[in-house]
Design an enzyme around this catalytic site. Structure first.
Site, PDB file in Angstrom:
ATOM      1  CB  THR A  37      38.658  38.946  35.930  1.00 10.30           C
ATOM      2  OG1 THR A  37      37.327  39.181  36.875  1.00 10.30           O
ATOM      3  CG2 THR A  37      38.140  37.489  35.302  1.00 10.30           C
ATOM      4  CE  LYS A  68      34.797  38.208  37.601  1.00  7.09           C
ATOM      5  NZ  LYS A  68      33.650  38.759  37.384  1.00  7.09           N
ATOM      6  CE  LYS A 115      39.536  39.219  30.415  1.00  8.76           C
ATOM      7  NZ  LYS A 115      39.833  40.148  31.355  1.00  8.76           N
TER       8      LYS A 115
END
Lengths: 296, 296, 296, 296
Positions: free
Chosen positions: C93, C169, C238
């Protein structure tokens, strides 16, 4: 000219005093007696029921909020007791919904309705230097202008629709609360890097933001002196919510108001009910957990 | 004392001119030639590479952003070319992350590093009246104070850690953008009730918010004059994001910054890239669909 | 077909195991040794440097974040060591900025680049049931499809531009964090009225929100069991910030992300670094000062 | 047992039908005649005034909102007409303020008050599969349980205080609107990178978010089919504002609700009054100016 005045809180009392000082024959009413004595000692005449203060040519009212206005003026029968042609000048900060309703209620009874909310604290009111927003029928405004001038440093005409003065008052208070939240967040950021809140605020309010609002609330924030309140935090929340309601009624999103509402609510949940709006700084600091660090 | 100056944009050029006017022997460098001529005509000496401007006792730099600072000073080898003991005064608005890195990079090379970001536009810089935040080792600050005073109306000492000056600058710019968004939302609310934006802003900026920031941006907003930009909207977004980064690094939530970021992004998506920050008023008005109504 | 796998954390290890189980000859590398043993015991071959895992026909990587990807693949020289024509499948990711850069870096070296981030936790990975987003050149995807199918329950083709898989994602993770914050705020509201969090969450997640995300995080929230983390709170922050960056790059405002960012930051400031994302419930409860009341 | 039912909109009509089908002798009233015919054809008895529907052992009501509840039940004299001991089951989604007031109004008259709001659309109501939240005095609940079971797939007991059922209903609707806004923002982000909204939503709602709410509104969003509304956007805004009011009354900040409120208001300002909640996708797309790009 016979003039009545209803609502002698800190603001109303100072404003009414200026009318007496300007030579007007003033009939006053207040829910509690305390405030009345001072006015009577200055030369006003006290009456036992609010409808009797409404028997003259002009009635001023400065009640606390929508609830008090409804209770005293509508449910309490004051408007019903007024003679057609009488002018009512409402100085309260109220919702635009109530502003619209009051306009109808006065029109239906043949009364002239002027909205004249003010910017300024009690000391400014005492000095006769309020900024007063004025909206209503021009004839009624013309008739009352000398009275308004006795209380205000400057009159700001806002047209014929009373609600305009009310929405401007709410928009202004929304800007005030935003300014305070802005100082709260910015000074918390500075503190997290070791810059003292007082130091930061002194810099900002003597340069870019050298205006009354920033300086007044900034000083309280720098000194972490949140009581007694100048502008009580629950009243600030009330006004932010009235701004949101005004936005809702005309489909105007106000993203900043959403942030203010939640910060104020968080302050209340943390016990700030009796504090000044500047206690928003406590909320910012708690979010960043500043007091658990060794900084500042 | 031999002094260098790197970065002669609108701000840097005005600041460097004041150093020359104060009698300093100045060596200047800029990426493009245009700005250099003026300085040379005033008496500065131009050099072809930035490292040569760094050969004196003190180097000032006023570069556009993090990227330019990295590219010229770090990757471009300027710091590597400086003699130990030289003082570097960085006036740029940069991230606290870069501020921390620069502190280390200077320390490792035995250089003294002073952060001295400024508040004020080019005309204020030209008049030598900038508010300048100063943080760094006290010996270096003492040595450069006469230089700084030649450029600033007032120096604001912020301690020894350079990052403190940078975070205060970012916190200040965050407050500026908040003030503008606040006027944008409030005046949109007023407009939805038929009060003109100019009328509302005139009232606010001559009473509660009678300070430079509100008056400057308020005027642009009232006149719907968004070009040429005084403070370009993309730079305002950059600074809000730097404030958010500074908040992230020290775990300080900044709810207002989230609102600002999205409003600025929405402005950019709507074509405001070349406009002033006051174009935030366009975003508020579009959200409320004001232009499709017949109001204001 | 010779296949390499770099990055054997909880996810990578489970995915690589499935490749071995499917009969592929796998060369593996990991920064620390612990995870390698298990793979070797299953039949994989361990190498000492990551470039040696990149010598086959296909390289898979599952590194923790942008930083690890840059450090190992770019700065560590892995891409430089790969033969032209080799396919690299990146399961991490990462930011869309890095996705774009990687696409260029591979193209310049004649390497085929496929982005294949996944939804699913380690147990889902172990069961070979991941949902895998796949974007890249069709020839490379065709070649690697059997490998991907050995690891995934379902492949979701996202076109030729690798960044598309990455942004999907991020958008998905943004929705996950929003769902958790939504349960946190709603259950706090319910608790303030005396309804137990467990009771409220049981109702919601067995009716309107009977889906894996709500049920998983809802259970943790109902039981106030925030450690060990399933999805660590700092990683959630994040990803929210990566979604914001992706929004910034294409001028897409994401108002909900602003709220999430601040709530997560507040959680961290309050000591939730080692906790699960469901610890957002602590933030909501603290804002409402629930624990100081006698309710729930 | 004699049972009355007031309010035969789409929901009330389906619910009342199930009572008749279960063999109850039902007396019905509705403001407009249209809906009554169907019930009469099933075997219910129609009456001309709502107080006559309240003469039995149990009265059910399913009115549209606070205003209708006040108008019919309080101002319209229905409660005044009920015999002491009668049970009133209120299925409407109302404010907690009104819930509290109703509790008092019933208690003062010796009436038993049960709040029983429901989750589910008209088709679910018709199938007798509603999820019904039930709060009130246990004796009254016990007495009415067979009736409630005739309308609901499952009863969720929420204790003795009726307001608890109402706040849970509001908290649930707040989660629904958040889920929709979340899909709107996430799919806008995906679209800005060239991923189709339908493609993105199909992925999400068949994996992580495979639950009724996401699938239902996601389908409408993917097909950009916003009329006729399943859950009308203005009603969604009403419920978000009721959740905010409930939060205000107990000092619970709801940051997500602030975002929802503004997005919904922006949708209304852009003409979505007759649309479904899924039209929030239009707002996100407009903010990012997606339709002016050549993407998706």
């Amino acid at each position: 000219m016979k003039v009545g005045f209803i609502g002698l809180g800190a603001m109303g009392s100072a404003m009414a005093s200026n009318l007496v000082a300007a030579g007007y024959q003033l009939t006053v009413w207040n829910r509690s007696d305390a405030a009345i004595e001072k006015l009577v000692s200055l030369g006003a005449k006290a009456v036992r029921t609010p409808d009797r203060a409404a028997q003259g040519d002009v009635l001023h009212s400065m009640l606390a909020n929508d609830h008090a206005v409804r209770e005293v003026l509508l449910d309490g029968g004051v408007l019903d007791a007024m003679d057609p042609g009488t002018v009512h000048v409402n100085h309260a900060t109220i919702s635009v919904a109530l502003a619209r309703q009051l306009q109808e209620e006065h029109a239906r009874r043949g009364l002239a309705y002027v909205a004249a909310p003010v910017f300024g604290r009690p000391d400014v009111a005492a000095a006769g230097k309020l900024n007063m927003l004025v909206a209503g029928p021009s004839a009624a405004i013309e008739k009352t202008t000398p009275l308004l001038q006795a209380m205000a440093g400057k009159l700001w005409p806002m047209g014929e629709a009373p609600e305009r003065a009310n929405v401007v008052k709410l928009a202004g208070n929304f800007m005030i609360v935003t300014a305070i939240e802005s100082m709260a967040e910015a000074s918390t950021l500075a503190r997290a890097y070791g810059v003292g809140a007082a130091e930061f605020i002194e810099l900002m309010t003597s340069t870019l933001f050298a205006s009354p609002v920033y300086q007044g609330y900034g000083k309280a924030m720098a000194e972490q002196r949140f009581t007694p309140p100048g502008f009580a935090l629950p009243l600030g929340l009330k006004d932010v919510m009235l701004a949101q309601e005004a936005g809702f009624a005309e489909q105007v999103p106000l993203p900043l108001a959403g942030v203010l509402r939640d910060s104020l609510l968080e302050a209340l949940a943390d016990g700030a009910e009796g504090m000044d709006l500047s206690a928003l700084a406590r909320v910012s600091a708690r979010r960043a957990n500043l007091d658990q660090r060794s900084k500042d």
